[in-house]
Design an enzyme around this catalytic site. Structure first.
Site, short mmCIF file in Angstrom:
data_model
loop_
_atom_site.label_atom_id
_atom_site.label_comp_id
_atom_site.label_asym_id
_atom_site.label_seq_id
_atom_site.Cartn_x
_atom_site.Cartn_y
_atom_site.Cartn_z
N LYS A 79 0.84 -1.21 0.00
CA LYS A 79 0.00 0.00 0.00
C LYS A 79 0.88 1.26 0.00
O LYS A 79 0.60 2.23 -0.71
CB LYS A 79 -0.94 -0.02 1.23
CG LYS A 79 -2.03 -1.09 1.13
CD LYS A 79 -2.87 -1.23 2.39
CE LYS A 79 -3.84 -2.40 2.24
NZ LYS A 79 -4.82 -2.55 3.32
N GLN A 97 -5.10 -2.01 9.45
CA GLN A 97 -4.89 -3.28 8.76
C GLN A 97 -5.50 -4.42 9.56
O GLN A 97 -5.25 -4.56 10.77
CB GLN A 97 -3.38 -3.52 8.53
CG GLN A 97 -3.07 -4.74 7.69
CD GLN A 97 -3.63 -4.64 6.27
OE1 GLN A 97 -3.72 -3.56 5.70
NE2 GLN A 97 -4.00 -5.77 5.69
N ASP A 104 -11.09 2.76 4.06
CA ASP A 104 -11.46 1.39 3.72
C ASP A 104 -12.96 1.21 3.59
O ASP A 104 -13.43 0.13 3.25
CB ASP A 104 -10.99 0.45 4.86
CG ASP A 104 -9.75 -0.33 4.48
OD1 ASP A 104 -9.48 -0.48 3.28
OD2 ASP A 104 -9.07 -0.80 5.40
N1 LIG Z 1 -7.91 -2.79 6.52
C1 LIG Z 1 -7.98 -3.83 5.67
N2 LIG Z 1 -7.47 -5.00 6.02
C2 LIG Z 1 -7.56 -6.03 5.14
C3 LIG Z 1 -8.15 -5.87 3.87
C4 LIG Z 1 -8.68 -4.61 3.54
O1 LIG Z 1 -9.24 -4.38 2.45
N3 LIG Z 1 -8.56 -3.60 4.46
N4 LIG Z 1 -8.14 -6.90 2.95
C5 LIG Z 1 -7.31 -8.05 3.18
C6 LIG Z 1 -5.91 -7.98 2.70
N5 LIG Z 1 -5.53 -6.92 1.76
C7 LIG Z 1 -5.68 -5.63 2.11
O2 LIG Z 1 -5.16 -5.18 3.07
C8 LIG Z 1 -4.69 -7.21 0.64
C9 LIG Z 1 -4.64 -8.46 0.08
C10 LIG Z 1 -3.75 -8.73 -0.97
C11 LIG Z 1 -2.93 -7.73 -1.45
C12 LIG Z 1 -1.92 -8.00 -2.49
O3 LIG Z 1 -1.17 -7.10 -2.84
N6 LIG Z 1 -1.81 -9.23 -2.98
C13 LIG Z 1 -0.81 -9.61 -3.93
C14 LIG Z 1 0.25 -10.47 -3.25
C15 LIG Z 1 1.04 -9.70 -2.25
C16 LIG Z 1 1.93 -10.60 -1.40
O4 LIG Z 1 1.45 -11.18 -0.46
O5 LIG Z 1 3.11 -10.70 -1.70
C17 LIG Z 1 -1.45 -10.47 -5.03
O6 LIG Z 1 -2.52 -11.04 -4.77
O7 LIG Z 1 -0.84 -10.56 -6.08
C18 LIG Z 1 -2.98 -6.48 -0.91
C19 LIG Z 1 -3.86 -6.21 0.12
C20 LIG Z 1 -7.25 -8.38 4.66
N7 LIG Z 1 -7.04 -7.24 5.46
#
Ligand SMILES: Nc1nc2c(c(=O)[nH]1)N[C@@H](CN(C=O)c1ccc(C(=O)N[C@@H](CCC(=O)O)C(=O)O)cc1)CN2
Length: 293
Positions: free
Chosen positions: A53, A97, A120
């Site tokens: 982020k 988070q 969020d």
């Molecule tokens: N406050 C929040 N917490 C969480 C949220 C949210 O929307 N707000 N959602 C999920 C996790 N999430 C956001 O924070 C999230 C999930 C995945 C990724 C991402 O970049 N995924 C990449 C892989 C990254 C890696 O792990 O190396 C991909 O899928 O290619 C970003 C954010 C739970 N918590």
């Protein structure tokens, strides 16, 4: 049939370019959006997501700050960090988070946020606006992952209006708000919100034109559950052990065999996760624009 693989990276890049223009226009007015994050503990997945982020914010020229508290932080420590973000005049929006470490009451902490700074869209006030906003006219931040799924579908030419969508998973950040978003006027999907107690999950998913899997159960959705040609969005991410390259293997809710049956597939990694990050920045930029009106 082999599914067309949807690229979260490419679609997020398209949205980032649009956001960059908006950030530059705000700069011309002397307005500089600033994002903040609060992370408690050192869960490796949360660390990776929060780092991502901040990287994305930097790429768009959006300033960002982070508060990282140890896993043993008290409720008072978390509350203080939230109150500091609420009162900091230069912070446009922030996120807590999730998940918070065991022992913390997430809902109570989300409720402490200034809803105007909730980047969020997870404060009860903003979720309430999502419930009220059938027409989609209300200007409130949308939860980033559900918004990312809808944007990904729309920008990939996947029709949602009138389609049957099976959302598997009823969690706060994905399933529940996604059901509301998909049934808004203008999106117009028909949604089944399936979960661990759904009786015949196989039949429920197999009827769907669009499947969104958000359970965190690796490989839950298999090829025999998917209608040929359906669009499948994998949202669940499970981290395997760290490999010899020092990185953890990421596994989604969707079995790789689904690619042989589906028409479209948003994969893990490289799919909706990247959309989640960019839609968070969309909320920050939109909040900064709102402050100019
Ligand atoms: N406050 C929040 N917490 C969480 C949220 C949210 O929307 N707000 N959602 C999920 C996790 N999430 C956001 O924070 C999230 C999930 C995945 C990724 C991402 O970049 N995924 C990449 C892989 C990254 C890696 O792990 O190396 C991909 O899928 O290619 C970003 C954010 C739970 N918590």
């Amino acid at each position: 049939m082999t599914a067309q693989i949807l690229s979260g990276k490419a679609i997020a890049a398209e949205i980032k370019a649009e956001l960059k223009d908006r950030v530059d226009a705000l700069g011309g007015l002397g307005v500089h959006p600033k994002m903040a994050t609060l992370q408690v503990g050192d869960d490796p997945a949360s660390v990776a997501y929060v780092n991502g982020k901040h990287r994305d914010a930097e790429e768009l020229g959006i300033e960002s700050v982070r508060v990282d508290l140890p896993s043993g932080a008290s409720t008072a420590d978390v509350r203080k960090a939230i109150e500091d973000f609420n009162s900091a005049r230069d912070i446009t929006g922030f996120i807590i988070q999730l998940p918070l470490p065991v022992g913390h009451n997430e809902e109570a902490m989300l409720e402490l946020m200034d809803p105007g700074k909730d980047a969020d869209g997870l404060h009860p006030f903003n979720l309430g606006k999502l419930v009220l906003g059938v027409s989609g006219q209300l200007e409130t931040p949308l939860p980033a992952t559900p918004h990312g799924v809808v944007q990904m579908a729309q920008r990939s030419g996947i029709e949602l209006a009138g389609k049957h969508v099976a959302v598997v998973g009823r969690g706060l950040t994905v399933g529940r708000p996604l059901g509301l978003l998909l049934t808004r006027r203008g999106v117009d999907a028909t949604v089944v919100l399936a979960h661990s107690q759904t009786r015949d999950l196989v039949a429920t998913v197999r009827e769907a034109d669009v499947v969104v899997a958000a359970t965190g159960r690796p490989g839950l959705v298999t090829a025999d559950m998917v209608k040929p040609g359906a669009a499948v969005f994998d949202v669940g991410i499970t981290r395997g052990p760290v490999g010899p390259n020092g990185k953890a293997k990421l596994v989604g809710d969707v079995d790789p065999g689904v690619a042989e049956v589906a028409g479209y597939l948003s994969p893990v990694p490289g799919g909706v996760g990247l959309m989640t990050r960019v839609m968070l920045l969309h909320n920050i930029v939109t909040a900064a624009e709102r402050s100019t009106r």
